[in-house]
Design an enzyme around this catalytic site. Structure first.
Site, mmCIF file in Angstrom:
data_model
loop_
_atom_site.group_PDB
_atom_site.id
_atom_site.type_symbol
_atom_site.label_atom_id
_atom_site.label_comp_id
_atom_site.label_asym_id
_atom_site.label_seq_id
_atom_site.Cartn_x
_atom_site.Cartn_y
_atom_site.Cartn_z
ATOM 1 C CD GLU A 171 -2.546 -7.324 -3.827
ATOM 2 O OE1 GLU A 171 -3.372 -6.923 -4.665
ATOM 3 O OE2 GLU A 171 -2.322 -6.742 -2.752
ATOM 4 C CE LYS A 187 1.134 -0.058 16.567
ATOM 5 N NZ LYS A 187 1.814 1.040 17.279
ATOM 6 C CG ASP A 239 4.118 -0.563 14.354
ATOM 7 O OD1 ASP A 239 3.564 -1.598 13.930
ATOM 8 O OD2 ASP A 239 3.937 -0.119 15.505
ATOM 9 C CG HIS A 284 -5.399 -9.107 -9.713
ATOM 10 N ND1 HIS A 284 -4.760 -9.324 -8.515
ATOM 11 C CD2 HIS A 284 -5.578 -7.772 -9.801
ATOM 12 C CE1 HIS A 284 -4.573 -8.174 -7.902
ATOM 13 N NE2 HIS A 284 -5.058 -7.210 -8.657
#
Length: 592
Positions: free
Chosen positions: A271, A403, A479, A577
């Site tokens: 990004e 998660k 993770d 951006h």
């Protein structure tokens, strides 16, 4: 032999693929002497922008001229079809300019002129008529593969309707023995997952599996690297049945001044603007004297679910587990699983006759999921003696909760619970962050607090904490899926020192990180951990490296929150951006 070659059952006259297929193969029609792909605009005598300007001017000029002339003819009763030389030239100029503009600034029109001389391949209809769809086995994705990294960008060829890619696109030359193994995998007689154990060579197994996959699916993996990776290092713990690896760029934000120490924070992301934004936040923190962090809790959780014949019986086990008199014995049983695992507490909840037991323990420098699972299994085996009617449904019953966004993690915490704060000087807010204290405080209240509440957010009272957490996690071998609960964060901003300065803080109750095990031992991720000074286990104080990494994650989030909120308050988000995340550069044409 060429591992990218595909055989067919029919031998017919060779037909090159159509232009759209060539583009799918990641190559152009031709290459100039300067290695640039030929474009339709190259045929124009002037640069494209000058040609467009000329035709625009010509079009409107001749229209104005013709309208003026015809108006005079109508006034003078002169027939319109009577034309002089200037009017004839104007009409031809009008038609030419109209065709150019109609062809989207002339590109389509010029392409139609260039095609007879430059298109060396038959069109799609011709190749479809010449052969059945299944005769072309290999079909590429629509994305282009950039020239470079030692790859030969010469066009592919079709021989007897077999698409043959340049040899240098194939990273490994397969031997006759490898070919036999590939055929065996394709037929199904050799399971793909057994290649490493059968061959004893992880890299060779990956190359064979990759080629077998291409033949089975008819899809090419040309853009997925195979060379340059240690496949031995992932065997049995990181990834099964590998066929290559994905490249993610790593940027550095910082220095982040946290608790008096400077850290260069590695961030793996695709990004644009993310690293630059976090870097600006680090600068603002540094110029204001640095940030401070506090570790509130450190405990990984696992919650098995068991079932009894009645709710009353389930309650008996709940009372037994939560009785302080039994904790010492349970702790001793649990701690046998590891020299680092130390049971902290057990909290239970009941749903009918089902009991959920949430174990919390410290895990040293490891993230600790395997460690705590072993300890929980030891306790369950021990409980089976006194509660023989207990049926273990699953060692994880989602009351952990791993998660997944869950209130139990937001309230009780999981992994490392950290709060990080800093006072940003008003002068820094103006000069570096390009906004003011009052605007930031108001925006934080309406966006991060009120707006998130209106959305029913669970642990999402922040601007983009998950952005920074994910980037640091990928770079340091954590993770990535645990980014879900690790990004639980509430960002607070308050004007202090009579409204002159800004107090900003992030509270993150469930940062799940480790510096040993899993992906942390891979070369790239290990290098990033080494950059932060937290590589491996801390032999002097077990768990201190993982705890330090958690505070660095929180400090990085603080910097990212500060910068993004300032960009929003100053109206800079879209502009930044457009600058960093919407580049018009065609990287597919950048050669090595």
């Amino acid at each position: 032999m060429d591992s990218r070659r595909r055989s067919t059952s029919k031998a017919t006259t060779a037909h090159p693929p159509p232009p759209h297929m060539k583009m799918k193969m990641g190559v152009g029609l031709h290459q100039h002497h300067n290695d640039k792909e030929l474009k339709a605009s190259d045929a124009l005598p002037l640069p494209l922008y000058l040609t467009n300007a000329v035709f625009f001017t010509l079009f409107f000029s001749v229209v104005y001229f013709l309208l003026t002339r015809w108006r005079e003819k109508i006034r003078n009763s002169t027939p319109l079809h009577v034309l002089n030389l200037s009017e004839i030239v104007a009409i031809f100029a009008f038609i030419a300019s109209f065709i150019y503009l109609l062809g989207f600034f002339g590109i389509d029109f010029v392409q139609s002129i260039l095609r007879p001389s430059t298109d060396l391949w038959p069109n799609e209809d011709e190749i479809d008529d010449a052969q059945n769809p299944d005769e072309i086995v290999l079909k590429e994705d629509s994305r282009k593969v950039p020239c470079g990294a030692g790859l030969d960008c010469s066009p592919p060829q079709i021989v007897n309707k077999e698409i043959v890619s340049p040899p240098s696109l194939v990273p490994t030359v397969l031997s006759e023995e490898d070919e036999e193994v590939i055929k065996s995998v394709v037929k199904g007689s050799t399971p793909s997952y057994t290649l490493e154990s059968k061959l004893g060579d992880c890299k060779r197994a990956a190359a064979i599996r990759r080629e077998a996959l291409q033949r089975l699916t008819g899809k090419s993996l040309a853009g997925l690297p195979l060379e340059g990776f240690d496949y031995e290092s992932i065997l049995g713990q990181c990834c099964e049945m590998p066929v290559g690896y994905v490249q993610i760029p790593v940027g550095i934000a910082g220095p982040l001044l946290l608790d008096g120490i400077e850290y260069s924070v590695p961030m793996a992301t695709t990004e644009g603007c993310l690293v630059a934004s976090t870097n600006r936040g680090c600068k603002a923190i540094h110029l204001s004297g640095g940030a401070a962090s506090v570790l509130l809790k450190d405990g990984m959780t696992r919650a098995p679910v068991v079932r009894f014949a009645s709710a009353q019986r389930a309650a008996h086990l709940k009372f037994f587990l939560e009785n302080p008199n039994n904790f010492e014995n349970l702790s001793m049983i649990f701690n046998k699983s590891s020299r680092f695992a130390r049971l902290q507490n057990i909290k239970c909840t009941i749903a009918g006759k089902n009991l959920y037991m949430r174990f919390t323990c410290s895990t040293g420098d490891a993230m600790g999921m395997n460690m705590i699972s072993k300890g929980v299994q030891n306790v369950l085996d021990f409980l089976q003696d006194d509660f023989s009617d207990m049926e273990v449904i699953g060692i994880s019953g989602n009351f952990c909760s791993d998660k997944k966004a869950a209130a139990v993690n937001w309230i009780e915490g999981r992994g490392k619970s950290v709060v990080c704060e800093c006072v940003i000087k008003g002068e820094v807010v103006k000069k570096v962050l390009k906004t003011n204290v009052a605007a930031l405080v108001e925006l934080n209240m309406l966006k991060n607090l009120t707006g998130s509440a209106m959305a029913g957010a669970l642990g999402g009272f922040n601007a983009h904490a998950s952005n920074i957490v994910a980037a640091v996690y990928i770079a340091t071998g954590q993770d990535p899926a645990q980014n879900v609960e690790s990004s639980h964060c509430i960002t607070m901003m308050e004007a202090v020192n009579e409204g002159q300065d800004l107090h900003v803080s992030v509270t993150m109750p469930s940062i799940e990180v480790g510096t040993v095990g899993g992906g942390t031992q891979l070369a790239s991720q290990s290098a990033c951990l080494n950059l932060l000074g937290v590589k491996g286990a801390n032999r002097e104080s077990a768990g201190s490296n993982a705890r330090l990494l958690a505070t660095i994650v929180a400090g990085s989030v603080l910097a990212g929150e500060l910068s993004l909120m300032s960009a929003l308050a100053a109206g800079q988000l879209v502009r930044s951006h457009m600058k960093y995340n919407r580049s018009s550069k065609d990287v597919s044409k950048v050669s090595s």
